[in-house]
Write a protein that holds these residues in place. Sequence first.
Motif, short mmCIF file in Angstrom:
data_model
loop_
_atom_site.label_atom_id
_atom_site.label_comp_id
_atom_site.label_asym_id
_atom_site.label_seq_id
_atom_site.Cartn_x
_atom_site.Cartn_y
_atom_site.Cartn_z
N GLN A 1 2.38 -1.94 -3.03
CA GLN A 1 1.00 -1.79 -3.56
C GLN A 1 0.62 -3.26 -3.28
OE1 GLN A 1 0.48 0.86 -7.14
NE2 GLN A 1 2.02 -0.51 -7.95
N SER A 2 -0.59 -3.60 -2.92
CA SER A 2 -1.19 -4.88 -2.47
C SER A 2 -2.70 -4.93 -2.32
CB SER A 2 -0.80 -5.07 -0.95
OG SER A 2 -1.38 -4.34 0.03
N TYR B 1 -7.60 -2.89 -0.94
CA TYR B 1 -6.43 -2.52 -1.60
C TYR B 1 -5.46 -1.42 -0.93
CZ TYR B 1 -9.70 0.97 -3.23
OH TYR B 1 -10.54 1.97 -3.38
N GLN B 2 -4.42 -1.47 -1.28
CA GLN B 2 -3.42 -0.37 -0.94
C GLN B 2 -2.59 -0.14 -2.32
OE1 GLN B 2 -1.21 -1.06 2.59
NE2 GLN B 2 -0.58 1.01 2.75
N THR B 3 -2.78 0.88 -3.00
CA THR B 3 -2.10 1.09 -4.16
C THR B 3 -1.59 2.56 -4.19
OG1 THR B 3 -4.09 1.66 -5.40
CG2 THR B 3 -3.26 -0.75 -5.35
N SER B 4 -0.64 2.88 -5.46
CA SER B 4 -0.15 4.51 -5.34
C SER B 4 -1.17 5.13 -5.92
CB SER B 4 1.15 4.32 -5.97
OG SER B 4 1.14 3.85 -6.93
N PHE C 1 -5.38 5.29 -7.86
CA PHE C 1 -6.68 4.60 -8.02
C PHE C 1 -7.56 5.13 -8.88
CE2 PHE C 1 -9.54 1.21 -6.60
CZ PHE C 1 -10.89 1.87 -6.83
N SER D 1 -11.03 1.84 0.86
CA SER D 1 -10.25 0.94 0.04
C SER D 1 -10.81 -0.33 -0.10
CB SER D 1 -8.67 1.25 0.38
OG SER D 1 -8.18 2.53 0.21
N GLY E 1 -4.52 1.20 -11.59
CA GLY E 1 -3.85 2.27 -10.93
C GLY E 1 -3.09 3.25 -11.74
N ILE F 1 -3.56 -3.86 -11.61
CA ILE F 1 -2.93 -4.54 -10.57
C ILE F 1 -3.79 -5.68 -10.05
CG2 ILE F 1 -1.41 -4.29 -8.51
CD1 ILE F 1 -1.46 -1.40 -9.42
N ASP G 1 5.60 -4.74 -14.23
CA ASP G 1 6.24 -4.70 -13.16
C ASP G 1 7.43 -6.15 -12.78
OD1 ASP G 1 2.92 -4.81 -11.78
OD2 ASP G 1 4.33 -3.38 -11.61
#
Lengths: 112, 113
Positions: A2-3, A24-27, A29, A69, A92, A101, B59
């Motif tokens: 996740q970023s 964003y890149q998350t598992s 949303f 995204s 998320g 996040i 986390d």
Amino acid sequence: GQSLEQPSEVTAVEGAIVQINCTYQTSGFYGLSWYQQHDGGAPTFLSYNALDGLEETGRFSSFLSRSDSYGYLLLQELQMKDSASYFCAVRGYGGSQGNLIFGKGTKLSVKP
Amino acid sequence: DVKVTQSSRYLVKRTGEKVFLECVQDMDHENMFWYRQDPGLGLRLIYFSYDVKMKEKGDIPEGYSVSREKKERFSLILESASTNQTSMYLCASSRGTNNYEQYFGPGTRLTVT
């Protein structure tokens, strides 16, 4: 993984308009939040976008494109007091109600 | 007006000590969170709780534990403080399913020597 990516620093002059981008890149949303944090202060909530489009709150607006995204925070008529760090945060799939996040933050400096 | 308070603004502890950080919110929020904030790393979630007696790992839970005996109070415990736990610790709360809008306390800057 996740970023969230946002610029580390932005500088602008009083009265100008500035845009702070967040990709964003998350598992999972649910939506994108924005927070402001002055030096030595606590983060404070600014806005939340769950659907595509622009949300306006006074001088601040926030935009979301789920397909890209991508989102941004737009600050208009900049004032010296807007100098602060701005964090984007994705809601998320963590936890039963969707934890936040956070990105690493963008430090905005407003010059006279 | 939502108020989240934290027991200390600044704290200095020695390596190996047990450290308690207390957080209290006065708005009857169901959800409470502990984050740590380090330069260039943003906010990272340590633990969270959606109800009294309930806790879940975030986390970065290693080296930490939490306690939530009352709805308004959420405690973070460092069982044996280490220098890499020197950080700013932020507590937050939110209502129901509105996790996107969290209210933060002023933070505790912990230094472990």
